[in-house]
Write a protein that holds these residues in place. Structure first.
Motif, PDB file in Angstrom:
ATOM      1  N   ASN A 126       0.648  -0.515  -0.362  1.00 31.34           N
ATOM      2  CA  ASN A 126       0.391  -0.003   0.315  1.00 31.34           C
ATOM      3  C   ASN A 126       1.074   1.349   0.257  1.00 31.34           C
ATOM      4  N   TYR A 127       1.405   0.730  -0.951  1.00 31.95           N
ATOM      5  CA  TYR A 127       2.911   2.267  -1.378  1.00 31.95           C
ATOM      6  C   TYR A 127       3.215   3.465  -2.450  1.00 31.95           C
ATOM      7  N   GLU A 128       3.005   4.435  -2.573  1.00 34.99           N
ATOM      8  CA  GLU A 128       2.895   5.360  -3.279  1.00 34.99           C
ATOM      9  C   GLU A 128       4.238   6.143  -3.450  1.00 34.99           C
ATOM     10  N   CYS A 129       4.789   7.239  -4.742  1.00 33.41           N
ATOM     11  CA  CYS A 129       5.485   7.601  -4.354  1.00 33.41           C
ATOM     12  C   CYS A 129       5.552   9.526  -5.012  1.00 33.41           C
ATOM     13  N   ILE A 173      13.763  16.850  -7.954  1.00 31.07           N
ATOM     14  CA  ILE A 173      14.489  16.943  -6.696  1.00 31.07           C
ATOM     15  C   ILE A 173      13.576  16.791  -5.730  1.00 31.07           C
ATOM     16  N   GLY A 174      12.864  16.218  -5.488  1.00 33.40           N
ATOM     17  CA  GLY A 174      12.110  15.541  -4.129  1.00 33.40           C
ATOM     18  C   GLY A 174      11.469  14.616  -4.241  1.00 33.40           C
ATOM     19  N   ILE A 175      11.227  13.829  -3.318  1.00 30.02           N
ATOM     20  CA  ILE A 175      10.230  12.973  -2.874  1.00 30.02           C
ATOM     21  C   ILE A 175       9.792  12.548  -1.347  1.00 30.02           C
ATOM     22  N   CYS A 176       8.612  11.724  -1.409  1.00 23.34           N
ATOM     23  CA  CYS A 176       7.602  11.796  -0.390  1.00 23.34           C
ATOM     24  C   CYS A 176       6.459  10.817  -0.083  1.00 23.34           C
ATOM     25  N   GLY A 177       7.510   8.901   0.471  1.00 24.45           N
ATOM     26  CA  GLY A 177       7.029   8.139   0.177  1.00 24.45           C
ATOM     27  C   GLY A 177       5.441   8.352   0.834  1.00 24.45           C
ATOM     28  N   LEU A 178       4.813   7.162   0.217  1.00 19.76           N
ATOM     29  CA  LEU A 178       2.801   7.088   0.725  1.00 19.76           C
ATOM     30  C   LEU A 178       2.717   5.733   1.521  1.00 19.76           C
ATOM     31  N   VAL A 223      -2.721   8.349   5.804  1.00 17.29           N
ATOM     32  CA  VAL A 223      -1.329   8.288   5.093  1.00 17.29           C
ATOM     33  C   VAL A 223      -0.683   8.583   5.581  1.00 17.29           C
ATOM     34  N   GLU A 224       0.213   8.133   5.494  1.00 17.30           N
ATOM     35  CA  GLU A 224       1.596   8.226   6.297  1.00 17.30           C
ATOM     36  C   GLU A 224       2.717   8.626   5.339  1.00 17.30           C
ATOM     37  N   PRO A 225       3.654  10.053   5.249  1.00 18.70           N
ATOM     38  CA  PRO A 225       4.198  10.140   4.708  1.00 18.70           C
ATOM     39  C   PRO A 225       5.829   9.665   5.265  1.00 18.70           C
ATOM     40  N   ASP A 226       6.680   9.166   4.175  1.00 19.17           N
ATOM     41  CA  ASP A 226       7.827   8.607   4.671  1.00 19.17           C
ATOM     42  C   ASP A 226       8.685   8.948   4.456  1.00 19.17           C
TER      43      ASP A 226
END
Length: 141
Positions: free
Chosen positions: A44-47, A57-62, A74-77
């Motif tokens: 259950n992960y998206e980025c 230039i930027g990322i945030c796992g969800l 949702v948990e940003p990671d």
């Protein structure tokens, strides 16, 4: 051209690994990260990502789940923005995009963890309206 915010295609997940390495100061090898992300992308992960033209230039796992106390959440990671893009309001824009995206997916809440020594992130999350509700514990097996 303005920055582009989007969910990275699962086939391109390896593109985020260099930024995750910077965030974690290469404490986990590229090979291990590659294996873990190839598994995560099927859970259950998206980025969410930020592009400046073609440059990532930027990322945030969800991480998406339903919790008994907060509903669909949702948990940003592993949130990371390249150094030269910080301090320009890009994080605020990115999280605004994330809030809208996860609301469209039916999320009722957002919760996250941040490193205890990452003071800049603490200030950012406070300014975004996050509250501290507990401690994060980890035990390696």
């Amino acid at each position: 051209m303005p920055f582009e915010f989007k969910i990275i295609d699962k086939k391109r997940i390896d593109d985020i690994i260099p930024l995750v390495e910077k965030l974690n100061e290469k404490s986990v090898s590229y090979a291990v990260l590659k294996d873990r992300f190839s598994e995560m992308i099927n859970q259950n992960y998206e980025c969410a990502v930020i592009y400046d033209n073609e440059k990532l230039i930027g990322i945030c796992g969800l991480w998406f789940c339903t919790r008994h106390y907060s509903g669909k959440s949702v948990e940003p990671d592993h949130v990371f923005i390249e150094d030269q893009y910080r301090g320009q309001g890009l994080g605020k824009q990115f999280f605004k995009w994330i809030y809208n995206y996860v609301k469209e997916k039916g999320c009722e809440s957002i919760e996250l963890n941040t490193y205890a020594t990452n003071y800049a992130s603490h200030k950012f999350y406070y300014n975004e309206g996050f509250k501290i509700y507990g401690y994060h514990f980890l035990k390696k097996l």
